[in-house]
Write an enzyme that holds these catalytic residues in place. Structure first.
Site, short mmCIF file in Angstrom:
data_model
loop_
_atom_site.label_atom_id
_atom_site.label_comp_id
_atom_site.label_asym_id
_atom_site.label_seq_id
_atom_site.Cartn_x
_atom_site.Cartn_y
_atom_site.Cartn_z
N ASP A 172 -8.57 60.09 -5.57
CA ASP A 172 -7.68 59.52 -6.61
C ASP A 172 -8.17 59.76 -8.03
OD1 ASP A 172 -9.82 57.81 -6.70
OD2 ASP A 172 -8.69 55.97 -6.44
N CYS A 180 -10.01 49.84 -2.72
CA CYS A 180 -10.64 49.59 -1.42
C CYS A 180 -11.28 48.21 -1.38
CB CYS A 180 -11.65 50.68 -1.09
SG CYS A 180 -10.84 52.27 -0.85
N LYS A 207 -20.65 54.67 -10.16
CA LYS A 207 -20.51 56.08 -9.81
C LYS A 207 -19.64 56.19 -8.56
CE LYS A 207 -21.75 60.46 -9.97
NZ LYS A 207 -21.14 61.25 -11.03
N VAL A 208 -18.50 56.89 -8.70
CA VAL A 208 -17.61 57.03 -7.56
C VAL A 208 -17.77 58.44 -6.97
CG1 VAL A 208 -15.24 56.85 -6.74
CG2 VAL A 208 -15.98 55.45 -8.67
N1 SAH Z 1 -10.49 54.18 -5.82
C1 SAH Z 1 -11.20 54.37 -4.57
C2 SAH Z 1 -12.27 55.45 -4.72
C3 SAH Z 1 -12.16 56.50 -3.68
S1 SAH Z 1 -13.64 57.47 -3.53
C4 SAH Z 1 -11.80 53.03 -4.14
O1 SAH Z 1 -11.13 52.01 -4.37
O2 SAH Z 1 -12.86 52.97 -3.52
C5 SAH Z 1 -13.63 57.68 -1.77
C6 SAH Z 1 -14.47 56.70 -0.97
O3 SAH Z 1 -15.85 57.05 -1.06
C7 SAH Z 1 -14.44 55.26 -1.40
O4 SAH Z 1 -13.34 54.55 -0.92
C8 SAH Z 1 -15.73 54.72 -0.78
O5 SAH Z 1 -15.57 54.40 0.58
C9 SAH Z 1 -16.65 55.90 -0.91
N2 SAH Z 1 -17.50 55.75 -2.11
C10 SAH Z 1 -17.46 56.48 -3.24
N3 SAH Z 1 -18.41 56.08 -4.11
C11 SAH Z 1 -19.06 55.06 -3.53
C12 SAH Z 1 -20.15 54.20 -3.92
N4 SAH Z 1 -20.77 54.35 -5.10
N5 SAH Z 1 -20.57 53.25 -3.06
C13 SAH Z 1 -19.95 53.09 -1.85
N6 SAH Z 1 -18.93 53.86 -1.43
C14 SAH Z 1 -18.49 54.84 -2.25
#
Ligand code: SAH
Length: 239
Positions: A172, A180, A207-208
């Site tokens: 996204d 989530c 950090k995503v």
């Molecule tokens: N907007 C989404 C982001 C998607 S990223 C959200 O609400 O989470 C895809 C997936 O990777 C996330 O849903 C999560 O399960 C995992 N993820 C990404 N970064 C993360 C982090 N820093 N800690 C834990 N899980 C992570």
């Protein structure tokens, strides 16, 4: 001596069973993605699968839930539906709540069977023959399921053998903050974020990561039991 050998084999089998661990990817966000994001997501799923196949300490099974819509169509079209032949994966149209609701339903069916009218012998025989063919559902108690998301206030400290971790199957570009997290709250399960800011000093902000990056960190942690090593191996460094 035979008994001893048998015991030893039983013990080995127990050890293997104890090591079983499962990973889930929640694909229930199909409608929130653009066509290109769906494409990216399905590539991430393929990377995730391939990382598990190559891993030194792989997860026993990858469970993909809420498979439908464009994600499903795209997977069907990729390399002659290669996903359907991926080893040690399970694909559900249902969402991950079946992990615990499924077991309740199975119990209910059994109870109904006991209390229902006696059937004719022929029907019973047919049922008895069919029963072993039914695939055993993956189940897990709700309290052992943890939704991973960068937005959680809980930090993941370790992975436990009896816990199932769910990754949000969505690409996204950071558009839906708390998506989530909210889902974990709505379905009443715990959530946790990777301990990135604790172990990577240079990354103090949220950090995503992508689905496969997140999964690769889990794999590395299981192998090394060391977050710093696991995170450094996967998280891209800022220049
Ligand atoms: N907007 C989404 C982001 C998607 S990223 C959200 O609400 O989470 C895809 C997936 O990777 C996330 O849903 C999560 O399960 C995992 N993820 C990404 N970064 C993360 C982090 N820093 N800690 C834990 N899980 C992570």
């Amino acid at each position: 001596r035979r008994a001893a050998e048998k015991d030893r084999r039983k013990q080995k089998k127990r050890e293997r069973a104890e090591q079983e661990k499962y990973e889930g990817v929640d694909l229930g966000f199909d409608e929130l993605m653009s066509e290109n994001e769906v494409k990216s997501l399905t590539s991430q799923l393929a990377f995730t699968y391939s990382a598990n196949r190559k891993a030194i300490c792989p997860f026993s099974s990858l469970l993909f839930t809420s498979l439908n819509g464009r994600t499903f169509t795209r997977l069907e079209g990729m390399s002659d539906a290669a996903y359907s032949r991926w080893i040690d994966t399970e694909w559900w149209e249902d969402d991950y709540q079946r992990l615990w609701k499924g077991s309740e339903e199975t119990e209910a069916v059994q109870t109904n069977g006991e209390t229902s009218e006696p059937k004719e012998d022929a029907t019973d025989a047919t049922n008895a023959k069919k029963a072993p063919k039914q695939k055993k559902l993956q189940t897990a108690p709700r309290e052992n399921i943890v939704y991973l998301t960068a937005d959680s206030s809980e930090e993941l400290t370790e992975l436990k053998e009896d816990e199932t971790y769910i990754i949000g199957g969505i690409c996204d570009h950071n558009r839906y903050k708390n998506l989530c997290l909210k889902k974990s709250e709505d379905t009443n399960i715990r959530s946790a974020r990777l301990p990135i800011s604790t172990y990577l000093a240079e990354l103090k902000t949220r950090k995503v990561l992508t689905v496969n990056q997140t999964f690769e960190i889990l794999l590395k942690w299981v192998e090394t039991r060391d977050w710093e090593q696991a995170l450094q191996a996967v998280v891209p460094k800022r220049k």
